[in-house]
Motif scaffolding. Structure first.
Motif, short mmCIF file in Angstrom:
data_model
loop_
_atom_site.label_atom_id
_atom_site.label_comp_id
_atom_site.label_asym_id
_atom_site.label_seq_id
_atom_site.Cartn_x
_atom_site.Cartn_y
_atom_site.Cartn_z
N ALA A 318 -4.01 -0.47 2.13
CA ALA A 318 -3.70 -1.44 3.18
C ALA A 318 -3.21 -0.75 4.44
N ALA A 319 -2.50 0.36 4.27
CA ALA A 319 -1.97 1.11 5.41
C ALA A 319 -3.03 1.97 6.09
N GLY A 320 -4.21 2.08 5.45
CA GLY A 320 -5.30 2.82 6.06
C GLY A 320 -5.56 4.18 5.46
N TYR A 321 -4.91 4.50 4.34
CA TYR A 321 -5.09 5.80 3.68
C TYR A 321 -6.06 5.64 2.52
N SER A 322 -7.32 5.80 2.78
CA SER A 322 -8.36 5.49 1.79
C SER A 322 -8.54 6.57 0.73
N THR A 323 -7.92 7.73 0.91
CA THR A 323 -8.14 8.82 -0.05
C THR A 323 -7.14 8.81 -1.20
N VAL A 324 -6.18 7.88 -1.15
CA VAL A 324 -5.20 7.81 -2.23
C VAL A 324 -5.81 7.03 -3.40
N THR A 325 -5.72 7.61 -4.60
CA THR A 325 -6.27 6.98 -5.81
C THR A 325 -5.22 6.99 -6.90
N THR A 326 -5.54 6.38 -8.03
CA THR A 326 -4.61 6.40 -9.16
C THR A 326 -4.40 7.84 -9.66
N ASP A 327 -5.39 8.69 -9.45
CA ASP A 327 -5.29 10.07 -9.94
C ASP A 327 -4.30 10.90 -9.11
N ASN A 328 -4.22 10.64 -7.81
CA ASN A 328 -3.34 11.47 -6.98
C ASN A 328 -2.12 10.73 -6.44
N LEU A 329 -1.91 9.49 -6.91
CA LEU A 329 -0.81 8.67 -6.38
C LEU A 329 0.54 9.34 -6.58
#
Length: 337
Positions: A318-329
């Motif tokens: 939502a904040a615009g950071y599309s590269t964050v995933t469950t793997d790297n959260l």
């Protein structure tokens, strides 16, 4: 024989989502309370006005109806960026005739008032004037003493498709927004007007009108948002134009817990959006922007103090950071902390 001296002139501005097109096939017809024809007017596309002669003896309720007589293009449709035909629908204004010359604009907003007046049994001159004023005060200018039929419309888009949203008042923004609602909801413009009128509660005794459903509130809010978007980036938006409480009251969720600084940031982001208002002219677009500000606030709060709730993948997206995933959260949150 009827002489010229037995007539009075009725004239006004035409307010579709834009001014009328040069090749339009529009007509204005006046009807009495029993739906008898009182006269047919002429339209001047150059001045965007009509003129109609009415017998002095024609008094009481008069409905001025704008309609299309064929398939010619009548106005510029802002939402679809194309010329449009008014089609089978009609736009009306209702006035009280008293044997004197009248100015009565016919627009999509006068049509809303006409629909409210239609709900009054045997409306008097006072009833007609009060309903027209109530629509002005509710939708355009809360301090005005001018009924909507006499209130001069302006436009957010010209009949050639040129945007003038930066100078349009709330009236012009509402014309744009109603066009947008027809496009986004997949409805005809007259259906949108019917829905808007249904979303207005009108007390004919007190002469007060209020917005009573989500659709009417959405239309009103988005017109106000478009006014704010038209401001120059960096301008502090006046509370008369838009305030954070308007967003909360009229359908945007999740922002009531933001502090004043972050609410101001949300308003600033609206102002910084494109001046034509197209970036925030739907509730979904406005909600997405609000969600972004809420998500950024959550990330900032966690960065300040890691006992605050940790951001989720949804927050980062939502904040615009599309590269964050469950793997790297977990790793991302560790860096934020």
């Amino acid at each position: 024989t009827v002489t010229v001296g037995e007539y009075v002139q009725v004239t006004g501005i035409l307010g579709l989502p834009s001014k009328v097109l040069a090749g339009n096939d529009l007509k204005v017809v006046a009807y009495d309370a029993s739906n008898n024809v009182l006269g047919t007017g002429t339209i001047d596309a150059t001045t965007n006005t009509y003129t109609l002669q009415l017998l002095k003896s024609a008094t009481g309720l008069v409905k001025l109806q704008l309609s299309s007589s064929g398939n010619a293009k009548d106005y510029w449709d802002e939402a679809n960026a194309a010329q449009a035909d008014l089609g089978s629908m009609a736009i009306s204004a209702v006035i009280n005739a008293d044997g004197t010359a009248k100015t009565s604009n016919i627009s999509v907003l006068t049509d809303v008032a006409a629909r409210l007046i239609a709900g009054i049994s045997s409306p008097t001159a006072a009833d007609i004037n009060a309903a027209n004023l109530a629509v002005t005060k509710l939708l355009v200018n809360s301090t005005s003493t001018t009924g909507i039929t006499a209130y001069t419309p302006d436009f957010g888009v010209g009949n050639s498709g040129t945007y003038s949203t930066s100078t349009a008042s709330l009236y012009g923004q509402l014309l744009n927004q109603l066009s947008q609602q027809a496009q986004s909801k997949g409805r005809a413009l007259d259906v949108v007007l019917e829905d808007l009128a249904a979303g207005i509660s009108y007390n004919s005794t007190s002469g007060e009108a209020t917005l009573n459903n989500a659709f009417a509130k959405e239309v009103f809010l988005l017109a106000k948002v478009q006014m704010a978007a038209a401001l120059a980036t960096g301008t502090i938006v006046s509370t008369n134009v838009l305030k954070a409480q308007d967003l909360i009251d009229y359908g945007v969720t999740g922002i009531s817990g933001l502090n004043d600084t972050r609410k101001a940031d949300l308003l600033a982001r609206i102002v910084a959006s494109s001046d034509d208002g197209n970036a925030v002219d739907t509730l979904a677009e406005l909600q997405a922007l609000a969600d972004k500000v809420v998500a950024i606030a959550k990330i900032q709060d966690y960065a300040t103090l890691n006992t605050n709730p940790a951001p989720t993948v949804a927050d980062y997206l939502a904040a615009g950071y599309s590269t964050v995933t469950t793997d790297n959260l977990t790793a991302v949150n560790a860096k934020v902390d």
